[in-house]
Design a protein around this motif. Sequence first.
Motif, mmCIF file in Angstrom:
data_model
loop_
_atom_site.group_PDB
_atom_site.id
_atom_site.type_symbol
_atom_site.label_atom_id
_atom_site.label_comp_id
_atom_site.label_asym_id
_atom_site.label_seq_id
_atom_site.Cartn_x
_atom_site.Cartn_y
_atom_site.Cartn_z
ATOM 1 N N VAL A 46 -14.577 29.360 -40.688
ATOM 2 C CA VAL A 46 -14.045 28.130 -41.279
ATOM 3 C C VAL A 46 -12.518 28.127 -41.211
ATOM 4 N N ALA A 47 -11.894 29.298 -41.397
ATOM 5 C CA ALA A 47 -10.433 29.409 -41.269
ATOM 6 C C ALA A 47 -9.986 29.058 -39.855
ATOM 7 N N SER A 48 -10.808 29.412 -38.853
ATOM 8 C CA SER A 48 -10.450 29.102 -37.456
ATOM 9 C C SER A 48 -10.466 27.593 -37.212
ATOM 10 N N ILE A 107 -12.828 23.115 -48.459
ATOM 11 C CA ILE A 107 -12.133 21.961 -49.043
ATOM 12 C C ILE A 107 -10.886 21.627 -48.227
ATOM 13 N N ALA A 108 -10.125 22.674 -47.858
ATOM 14 C CA ALA A 108 -8.905 22.469 -47.072
ATOM 15 C C ALA A 108 -9.232 21.834 -45.725
ATOM 16 N N ASN A 109 -10.313 22.288 -45.082
ATOM 17 C CA ASN A 109 -10.737 21.710 -43.804
ATOM 18 C C ASN A 109 -11.080 20.233 -43.950
ATOM 19 N N PHE A 110 -11.843 19.908 -44.972
ATOM 20 C CA PHE A 110 -12.253 18.517 -45.185
ATOM 21 C C PHE A 110 -11.029 17.610 -45.317
ATOM 22 N N ILE A 111 -10.046 18.057 -46.094
ATOM 23 C CA ILE A 111 -8.842 17.253 -46.326
ATOM 24 C C ILE A 111 -7.998 17.146 -45.057
ATOM 25 N N VAL A 112 -7.749 18.276 -44.417
ATOM 26 C CA VAL A 112 -6.851 18.311 -43.253
ATOM 27 C C VAL A 112 -7.434 17.514 -42.090
ATOM 28 N N TRP A 113 -8.723 17.694 -41.780
ATOM 29 C CA TRP A 113 -9.333 16.947 -40.680
ATOM 30 C C TRP A 113 -9.317 15.448 -40.965
ATOM 31 N N LYS A 114 -9.524 15.059 -42.220
ATOM 32 C CA LYS A 114 -9.498 13.644 -42.582
ATOM 33 C C LYS A 114 -8.107 13.047 -42.408
ATOM 34 N N VAL A 115 -7.082 13.790 -42.863
ATOM 35 C CA VAL A 115 -5.703 13.285 -42.818
ATOM 36 C C VAL A 115 -5.194 13.223 -41.383
ATOM 37 N N VAL A 116 -5.423 14.301 -40.631
ATOM 38 C CA VAL A 116 -4.881 14.383 -39.264
ATOM 39 C C VAL A 116 -5.548 13.366 -38.345
ATOM 40 N N PHE A 117 -6.848 13.161 -38.508
ATOM 41 C CA PHE A 117 -7.576 12.293 -37.588
ATOM 42 C C PHE A 117 -7.893 10.928 -38.201
ATOM 43 N N ARG A 118 -6.937 10.410 -38.969
ATOM 44 C CA ARG A 118 -7.064 9.023 -39.405
ATOM 45 C C ARG A 118 -6.789 8.120 -38.205
ATOM 46 N N ASN A 172 -11.235 9.321 -31.980
ATOM 47 C CA ASN A 172 -12.464 10.028 -31.604
ATOM 48 C C ASN A 172 -12.238 10.969 -30.423
ATOM 49 N N LEU A 173 -11.409 10.534 -29.466
ATOM 50 C CA LEU A 173 -11.106 11.391 -28.314
ATOM 51 C C LEU A 173 -10.361 12.639 -28.755
ATOM 52 N N ARG A 174 -9.389 12.468 -29.595
ATOM 53 C CA ARG A 174 -8.582 13.599 -30.064
ATOM 54 C C ARG A 174 -9.437 14.582 -30.858
ATOM 55 N N LYS A 175 -10.259 14.041 -31.744
ATOM 56 C CA LYS A 175 -11.092 14.898 -32.593
ATOM 57 C C LYS A 175 -12.198 15.575 -31.792
ATOM 58 N N VAL A 203 -6.654 22.821 -36.157
ATOM 59 C CA VAL A 203 -5.939 21.584 -36.471
ATOM 60 C C VAL A 203 -4.451 21.853 -36.646
ATOM 61 N N ILE A 204 -4.101 22.993 -37.259
ATOM 62 C CA ILE A 204 -2.684 23.368 -37.423
ATOM 63 C C ILE A 204 -2.014 23.472 -36.056
#
Length: 550
Positions: free
Chosen positions: A461-463, A529-540, A419-422, A468-469
């Motif tokens: 949305v690209a930003s 869609i890419a944002n949803f996936i990437v944010w979910k994966v990175v901030f598990r 949560n802190l990171r996100k 995250v990148i």
Amino acid sequence: MDDFKTLQLLDKFQVLFAKIGVDYTAMRKILQIKLTMDERRVPTFFNQDANKKGQEDKKYGYMKSLWIYVLIGLVLIPFMGFGDSYLFQLSIAYAIIIFMIMTSMIADFSNVLLDVRDRSILLTKPLSAKTVNAAKFMHIFIYLSYLTVALTAIPLVVRLFRQGILFFLITIIELILINIFIVVITAILYIAILKFFDGEKLKDMINYVQIGLSLVLMVGYQFLARSFEFVDLNMVADYHWWSIFLIPMWFAAPYELLLNGNTSIMTIIFSILAIVVPILSIWIYLKLIPTFERNLQKLLSSSKSKKERKNHLKELLLKIICRTNDERAFYRFTSLMMKQEREFKLKVYPSLGFSLVIPFIFIFNVAAGGEADFTESVSYLNIYFSMLIIPTTVLMLGYSSKYKASWVYKIFPIEDYTNLRKSSLKAFLIALYIPLYIVLSIIFCFIYGTRIIPDLAAVLVASFLYTVICYVSFGSRIPFSKPFEEVGNSQGWKSLILFIPVGLLAGGHYLAINQLSYGSYLYLVILLIANFIVWKVVFRKQSKNIIVSA
């Protein structure tokens, strides 16, 4: 104690110091102590290596760090080494030189100029304020001279063999005048601020002045380039009323006057300004020293911070953006740190300004190139340059001048710091990037029309995806847990490499709107869609012990 070569050279000018009322013997002794102490201080550039190599490698650390300026100086060779269009070539060269010296002055030596310890320690002794301030001035001047030599040595040697000794001597004199001018103008600027502000507000004002100065220097390049035009394949000065404020042209004019024999009225005026203004600025500075010393004590005072009123709308939005109490708490913490951390603001806010200015510079260049029909143009994709702030800010979120307080992370009664990171990234996007982007979008809609609204949404949305990148590329660092000294050169190269994804995102957007029907909408859906996936994966969720360093 070492007897430095620079002090031996300074001895030849002791008569000048005596004439302006400076106790040269005392000033020399103060400088000798300061330079000796500086040898024991490791510059930021070498901090990481110094921890490993031991004390003997710390000596002359500043001198070792100058090689980067030698490399930058290679850019000056075409302007200073070849050609005879002195007013144009050397205006560009001196613009680069002044920018490099001024930014170094702001970043590394403002603390020296505003140091109140000299007043507390030295002025309790039988020393005049003029002598103490002269030592402070010369301390900064010596290091800026090292930097200037590193920056200009190779171009000057090239020009010496091509042009002769006269060009070389003019340049030496001008570089001395530029260094004097920069130190004095910075001091006078701070004197003006000290006159009207105090305590914490003053320190914040100095931050904003430093940031504004960086922006003025950047925008100034555009005006400088437009002061010339091609005539028969030669660059000819195109003077305007505002040309008198273009300081690099002052220092380029003496070459045009003495080497090309150009005796136009503006060339003569600029040449006079190049000599008179730096000398006059020293006289003004000496007159203002008593005021400077009195007001410098305001830096020791602190103003009481006002308690913010609770904004119910803001709280409602926060509940939508951050779903859990932990995430909302960390969001508030990050927002507060970004507001109060001066060094963070000094390193990040110039990028914020650049991100606001650069898209319009490109639009202006497009318009100047003849593409005036903005109703059909796709040059609004220049708004991707607003993402320039993202790598710098994401990197700096991991650092703080109060990093030692990060031990509290280890005692928080929570299982992980996802949560802190996100929330730290969300705080940056909402507090800094999105307001900037909204301002740009409104102006772009006036220029290009409302047809670009879907494209603007896609860029926003690209930003988020790009943020995250950048975060992953910099190593997913816990916020505000490391000292700024550890930023390191490798991270700077990563920031440059991270401009590549911006180009790819902009290129994909361009292909979508040119090759596909409703390409903007399709691109927007893909990015969501890419944002949803990437944010979910990175901030598990991750173990607290893994992500918090000792």
